[in-house]
Write an enzyme that holds these catalytic residues in place. Structure first.
Site, PDB file in Angstrom:
ATOM      1  N   LYS A 209       0.802  -1.199   0.000  1.00  0.00           N
ATOM      2  CA  LYS A 209       0.000   0.000   0.000  1.00  0.00           C
ATOM      3  C   LYS A 209       0.844   1.262   0.000  1.00  0.00           C
ATOM      4  CE  LYS A 209      -1.429  -1.575   4.239  1.00  0.00           C
ATOM      5  NZ  LYS A 209      -2.222  -2.034   5.346  1.00  0.00           N
TER       6      LYS A 209
ATOM      7  N   GLU B 240       7.169   2.669  -7.272  1.00  0.00           N
ATOM      8  CA  GLU B 240       7.455   2.182  -5.911  1.00  0.00           C
ATOM      9  C   GLU B 240       7.646   3.357  -4.973  1.00  0.00           C
ATOM     10  OE1 GLU B 240       7.509   0.204  -3.613  1.00  0.00           O
ATOM     11  OE2 GLU B 240       8.207  -1.802  -4.113  1.00  0.00           O
ATOM     12  N   ASP B 241       7.347   3.136  -3.717  1.00  0.00           N
ATOM     13  CA  ASP B 241       7.594   4.185  -2.726  1.00  0.00           C
ATOM     14  C   ASP B 241       9.077   4.252  -2.377  1.00  0.00           C
ATOM     15  OD1 ASP B 241       7.529   1.687  -1.491  1.00  0.00           O
ATOM     16  OD2 ASP B 241       6.082   2.245   0.041  1.00  0.00           O
TER      17      ASP B 241
ATOM     18  N   ASP C  68      14.661  -0.217  -1.041  1.00  0.00           N
ATOM     19  CA  ASP C  68      15.462  -0.381   0.168  1.00  0.00           C
ATOM     20  C   ASP C  68      16.420  -1.558  -0.024  1.00  0.00           C
ATOM     21  OD1 ASP C  68      15.981   0.316   2.974  1.00  0.00           O
ATOM     22  OD2 ASP C  68      14.846  -1.454   3.514  1.00  0.00           O
TER      23      ASP C  68
ATOM     24  N   PHE D  93      15.361   5.529   8.480  1.00  0.00           N
ATOM     25  CA  PHE D  93      14.026   4.951   8.368  1.00  0.00           C
ATOM     26  C   PHE D  93      13.063   6.126   8.286  1.00  0.00           C
ATOM     27  CE2 PHE D  93      10.006   3.178   9.541  1.00  0.00           C
ATOM     28  CZ  PHE D  93      10.015   1.989   8.849  1.00  0.00           C
ATOM     29  N   VAL D  94      12.348   6.222   7.190  1.00  0.00           N
ATOM     30  CA  VAL D  94      11.506   7.400   6.959  1.00  0.00           C
ATOM     31  C   VAL D  94      10.024   7.029   6.982  1.00  0.00           C
ATOM     32  CG1 VAL D  94      13.213   8.746   5.687  1.00  0.00           C
ATOM     33  CG2 VAL D  94      11.835   7.074   4.463  1.00  0.00           C
TER      34      VAL D  94
ATOM     35  N   ASP E 184       5.014   3.914   6.140  1.00  0.00           N
ATOM     36  CA  ASP E 184       4.516   3.739   7.508  1.00  0.00           C
ATOM     37  C   ASP E 184       5.590   3.295   8.486  1.00  0.00           C
ATOM     38  OD1 ASP E 184       4.690   1.073   6.295  1.00  0.00           O
ATOM     39  OD2 ASP E 184       3.750   0.397   8.157  1.00  0.00           O
TER      40      ASP E 184
ATOM     41  N   ARG F 139       1.322   7.164   7.371  1.00  0.00           N
ATOM     42  CA  ARG F 139       1.220   7.149   5.909  1.00  0.00           C
ATOM     43  C   ARG F 139       0.597   8.435   5.384  1.00  0.00           C
ATOM     44  NH1 ARG F 139       2.288   1.932   3.952  1.00  0.00           N
ATOM     45  NH2 ARG F 139       1.611   0.177   5.229  1.00  0.00           N
TER      46      ARG F 139
HETATM   47  P1  IMP Z   1      12.673  -3.675   0.237  1.00  0.00           P
HETATM   48  O1  IMP Z   1      13.543  -3.918   1.439  1.00  0.00           O
HETATM   49  O2  IMP Z   1      13.416  -2.872  -0.813  1.00  0.00           O
HETATM   50  O3  IMP Z   1      12.119  -4.953  -0.299  1.00  0.00           O
HETATM   51  O4  IMP Z   1      11.465  -2.790   0.732  1.00  0.00           O
HETATM   52  C1  IMP Z   1      10.332  -3.420   1.239  1.00  0.00           C
HETATM   53  C2  IMP Z   1       9.392  -2.466   1.860  1.00  0.00           C
HETATM   54  O5  IMP Z   1       9.901  -2.081   3.126  1.00  0.00           O
HETATM   55  C3  IMP Z   1       9.116  -1.150   1.164  1.00  0.00           C
HETATM   56  O6  IMP Z   1       8.213  -1.253   0.094  1.00  0.00           O
HETATM   57  C4  IMP Z   1       8.545  -0.359   2.318  1.00  0.00           C
HETATM   58  O7  IMP Z   1       7.180  -0.672   2.479  1.00  0.00           O
HETATM   59  C5  IMP Z   1       9.343  -0.860   3.497  1.00  0.00           C
HETATM   60  N1  IMP Z   1      10.422   0.091   3.830  1.00  0.00           N
HETATM   61  C6  IMP Z   1      11.720   0.050   3.510  1.00  0.00           C
HETATM   62  N2  IMP Z   1      12.382   1.123   4.005  1.00  0.00           N
HETATM   63  C7  IMP Z   1      11.453   1.855   4.650  1.00  0.00           C
HETATM   64  C8  IMP Z   1      11.489   3.118   5.366  1.00  0.00           C
HETATM   65  O8  IMP Z   1      12.525   3.799   5.509  1.00  0.00           O
HETATM   66  N3  IMP Z   1      10.312   3.529   5.891  1.00  0.00           N
HETATM   67  C9  IMP Z   1       9.144   2.852   5.763  1.00  0.00           C
HETATM   68  N4  IMP Z   1       9.059   1.694   5.101  1.00  0.00           N
HETATM   69  C10 IMP Z   1      10.193   1.210   4.540  1.00  0.00           C
HETATM   70 MG    MG Z   2       5.988  -0.763  -0.303  1.00  0.00          MG
END
Ligand code: IMP
Ligand code: MG
Length: 182
Positions: free
Chosen positions: A42, A97-98, A101, A152-153, A159, A165
């Site tokens: 989401k 994508e948001d 990470d 961590f944002v 969220d 959010r």
């Molecule tokens: P990934 O680690 O790139 O697979 O990211 C997975 C998910 O972790 C992202 O889509 C976000 O929902 C969440 N995420 C990663 N970093 C952050 C952050 O700094 N704040 C909030 N959610 C995060």
């Molecule tokens: Mg996400």
């Protein structure tokens, strides 16, 4: 809610201006391609709504919901909770994508969409945290809003424990708000 925020990392104005720039690029790159714009729910919802309105050519909306198992940090298993409802074979696909990470979820999404034989798959992420990338993930985003350090944002769709959010900016929580987590 605002009292829990230590710092605004990226303001509403900065987000708006950057999305307008990305919109010009995407409009140019996808002119007459009628792309399928895939959002992974989401976290992306807020960015998706703003970004889509700056893509000034025909495009189709599509969404997926994933669940990541973070039991062991090395495996990064991802499961599809809600799949696409349209056929993307032969289509140009743009993933929104948001945040990029560790790359686990984006890498999974990218491979999954590629397996459906689309004409192309590109990635547009609002935030990129390259310092967090899991070793072995070579994937690169084609369009990046902001590259950020290892914070961590929250806010603008992102969220912490399903909260924040709805903040209109990207911020950093006060350290005491992270108690009992990680
Ligand atoms: P990934 O680690 O790139 O697979 O990211 C997975 C998910 O972790 C992202 O889509 C976000 O929902 C969440 N995420 C990663 N970093 C952050 C952050 O700094 N704040 C909030 N959610 C995060
Ligand atoms: Mg996400």
């Amino acid at each position: 809610m605002l009292s829990k925020i230590d710092k605004v990392l990226i303001s509403e104005e900065q987000i708006r201006a950057r999305i307008a720039e990305l919109g010009e690029e995407l409009t140019r790159d996808y002119e007459d391609k009628n792309p399928v714009v895939v959002g992974v729910l989401k976290g992306v919802v807020v960015f998706y709504a703003d970004m889509l309105r700056q893509i000034k050519t025909h495009c189709e909306m599509a969404f997926m919901t994933l669940r990541s198992y973070s039991g062991t940090n090395t495996t990064g298993n991802v499961e599809i909770l809600q799949d696409l409802t349209i056929d993307i074979e032969g289509r140009h696909v743009l993933i929104l994508e948001d945040i990029f990470d560790t790359g686990n979820s984006l890498d999974f999404t990218y491979r999954y969409l590629q397996s459906k034989n689309p004409a192309s798959v590109k990635i547009c992420t609002l935030l990129d945290k390259p310092s967090r990338r899991k070793p072995g993930i070579e994937l690169k985003a084609d369009y990046v809003g902001f590259t950020i350090d290892n914070y961590f944002v929250v806010g603008y769709g992102l969220d912490y424990d399903e909260k924040y959010r709805n903040l209109p900016f990207v911020g950093i929580l006060k350290p005491e708000e992270y108690e009992n987590k990680e």
